[in-house]
Write an enzyme that holds these catalytic residues in place. Structure first.
Site, PDB file in Angstrom:
ATOM      1  N   ARG A  23      -3.406  -8.586 -20.606  1.00 17.72           N
ATOM      2  CA  ARG A  23      -4.261  -7.976 -21.641  1.00 17.72           C
ATOM      3  C   ARG A  23      -3.457  -7.184 -22.643  1.00 17.72           C
ATOM      4  NH1 ARG A  23      -9.438  -7.398 -20.485  1.00 17.72           N
ATOM      5  NH2 ARG A  23      -9.582  -5.542 -21.790  1.00 17.72           N
ATOM      6  N   GLU A  48       2.941  -7.727   8.372  1.00 15.02           N
ATOM      7  CA  GLU A  48       3.121  -6.275   8.466  1.00 15.02           C
ATOM      8  C   GLU A  48       4.008  -5.738   7.357  1.00 15.02           C
ATOM      9  OE1 GLU A  48       1.340  -4.322  10.520  1.00 15.02           O
ATOM     10  OE2 GLU A  48       0.420  -6.292  10.807  1.00 15.02           O
ATOM     11  N   PRO A  84       0.826  -1.220   0.000  1.00 17.93           N
ATOM     12  CA  PRO A  84       0.000   0.000   0.000  1.00 17.93           C
ATOM     13  C   PRO A  84       0.858   1.268   0.000  1.00 17.93           C
ATOM     14  CG  PRO A  84      -0.573  -1.451   1.853  1.00 17.93           C
ATOM     15  CD  PRO A  84       0.660  -2.013   1.225  1.00 17.93           C
ATOM     16  N   ASP A 112     -10.434   0.267 -27.084  1.00 17.87           N
ATOM     17  CA  ASP A 112     -10.165   1.605 -27.599  1.00 17.87           C
ATOM     18  C   ASP A 112     -10.848   2.670 -26.765  1.00 17.87           C
ATOM     19  OD1 ASP A 112      -8.689   0.501 -29.536  1.00 17.87           O
ATOM     20  OD2 ASP A 112     -10.232   0.594 -31.086  1.00 17.87           O
TER      21      ASP A 112
HETATM   22  N1  ADE Z   1      -0.820  -5.143  -0.214  1.00 19.57           N
HETATM   23  C1  ADE Z   1      -1.743  -4.803   0.702  1.00 19.57           C
HETATM   24  N2  ADE Z   1      -2.511  -3.809   0.277  1.00 19.57           N
HETATM   25  C2  ADE Z   1      -2.083  -3.494  -0.982  1.00 19.57           C
HETATM   26  C3  ADE Z   1      -2.476  -2.547  -1.961  1.00 19.57           C
HETATM   27  N3  ADE Z   1      -3.477  -1.687  -1.751  1.00 19.57           N
HETATM   28  N4  ADE Z   1      -1.802  -2.502  -3.115  1.00 19.57           N
HETATM   29  C4  ADE Z   1      -0.769  -3.353  -3.328  1.00 19.57           C
HETATM   30  N5  ADE Z   1      -0.357  -4.261  -2.456  1.00 19.57           N
HETATM   31  C5  ADE Z   1      -1.004  -4.343  -1.285  1.00 19.57           C
END
Ligand code: ADE
Length: 241
Positions: free
Chosen positions: A141, A103, A76, A156
């Site tokens: 893709r 974590e 994240p 497109d």
């Molecule tokens: N791992 C946990 N949450 C994530 C996210 N939002 N994007 C990418 N990897 C993640």
């Protein structure tokens, strides 16, 4: 976690045609010791566990085909995944995606092994796997020959940075109720114009940020103005005296 989507639809087809290949590795296979431990408590004391660096380094070392293969960590904290980043990854002969759990991952992996961290959005998943699946799908893709004709035509309308227009099909219970008459008119030019207008209008309503990045042609501007003029008045907006 990867078995499902790799066996369905476009991604399955692309893999069968060997347009691209997905290999999934278990970090535990690269861990040493009787317990094949991959995680440990973080220095400084904190809730949760962190991936130890050694198994991650060993796994990348084992699967990397070239020192130039880029390595990404799904997290994240990463750079937001985008069409541009998808295209960047799709152009690489090999990409390694590390899926974090717990974590996170020892920061030295990020410092010394990882090219970039990738986030698929501002929410926390319980692991990087689903995020990696999103990235893999988007890369798949974009492989040359992956999309069939109708998928390419549809693509497109996304490639130009706008949201898709609404779609309608046959319904035994609803008939043509609620279907915009233009779609039943057989007038292909008018249908094309309507779809473009809906794409512009929806993008303006739902994702004005996308529209700000585009330079609209005079025709597009006209279509959008007409879309806006045809909207019912906004009840939250006070009438001008
Ligand atoms: N791992 C946990 N949450 C994530 C996210 N939002 N994007 C990418 N990897 C993640």
């Amino acid at each position: 976690m990867f078995a499902g989507f790799l066996e369905v639809g476009l991604i399955r087809r692309a893999r069968k045609k060997t347009l691209f290949e997905v290999r999934v590795h278990n970090l535990r296979d690269y861990a040493r010791g009787k317990h094949r431990q991959v995680d440990d408590r973080p220095f400084g004391g904190d809730e949760g566990m962190v991936f130890m660096p050694e198994p991650v380094f060993a796994a990348v070392e084992a699967v990397r085909e070239s020192p130039r293969t880029p390595v990404y960590l799904l997290s994240p904290q990463g750079r937001r995944f985008s069409p541009a980043l998808a295209a960047e990854l799709a152009a690489q002969p090999q990409v390694i995606l590390i899926c974090g759990r717990y974590e996170g991952v020892d920061e030295r992996v990020v410092q010394h092994l990882v090219q970039d961290e990738i986030s698929i959005g501002d929410y926390v998943l319980s692991g990087g796997e689903l995020a990696a699946a999103v990235v893999i799908d988007a890369i798949g893709r974009l492989q040359e020959g992956a999309l069939n004709d109708s998928e390419s035509a549809n693509q497109d309308s996304f490639e130009d940075g706008l949201l898709d227009c609404p779609h309608y099909t046959r319904s035994d219970s609803l008939g043509t109720d609620g279907v915009p008459p233009v779609l039943l008119s057989g007038d292909h030019a008018a249908i094309k114009r309507w779809r473009r207008q809906q794409s512009l209008g929806r993008t303006w309503l739902r994702r004005p940020d996308l529209l700000e990045r585009l330079e609209l042609s005079p025709e597009d501007q006209k279509l959008l103005s007409a879309f806006r003029a045809a909207l019912p008045p906004d009840p939250n907006k006070p009438e001008k005296p």
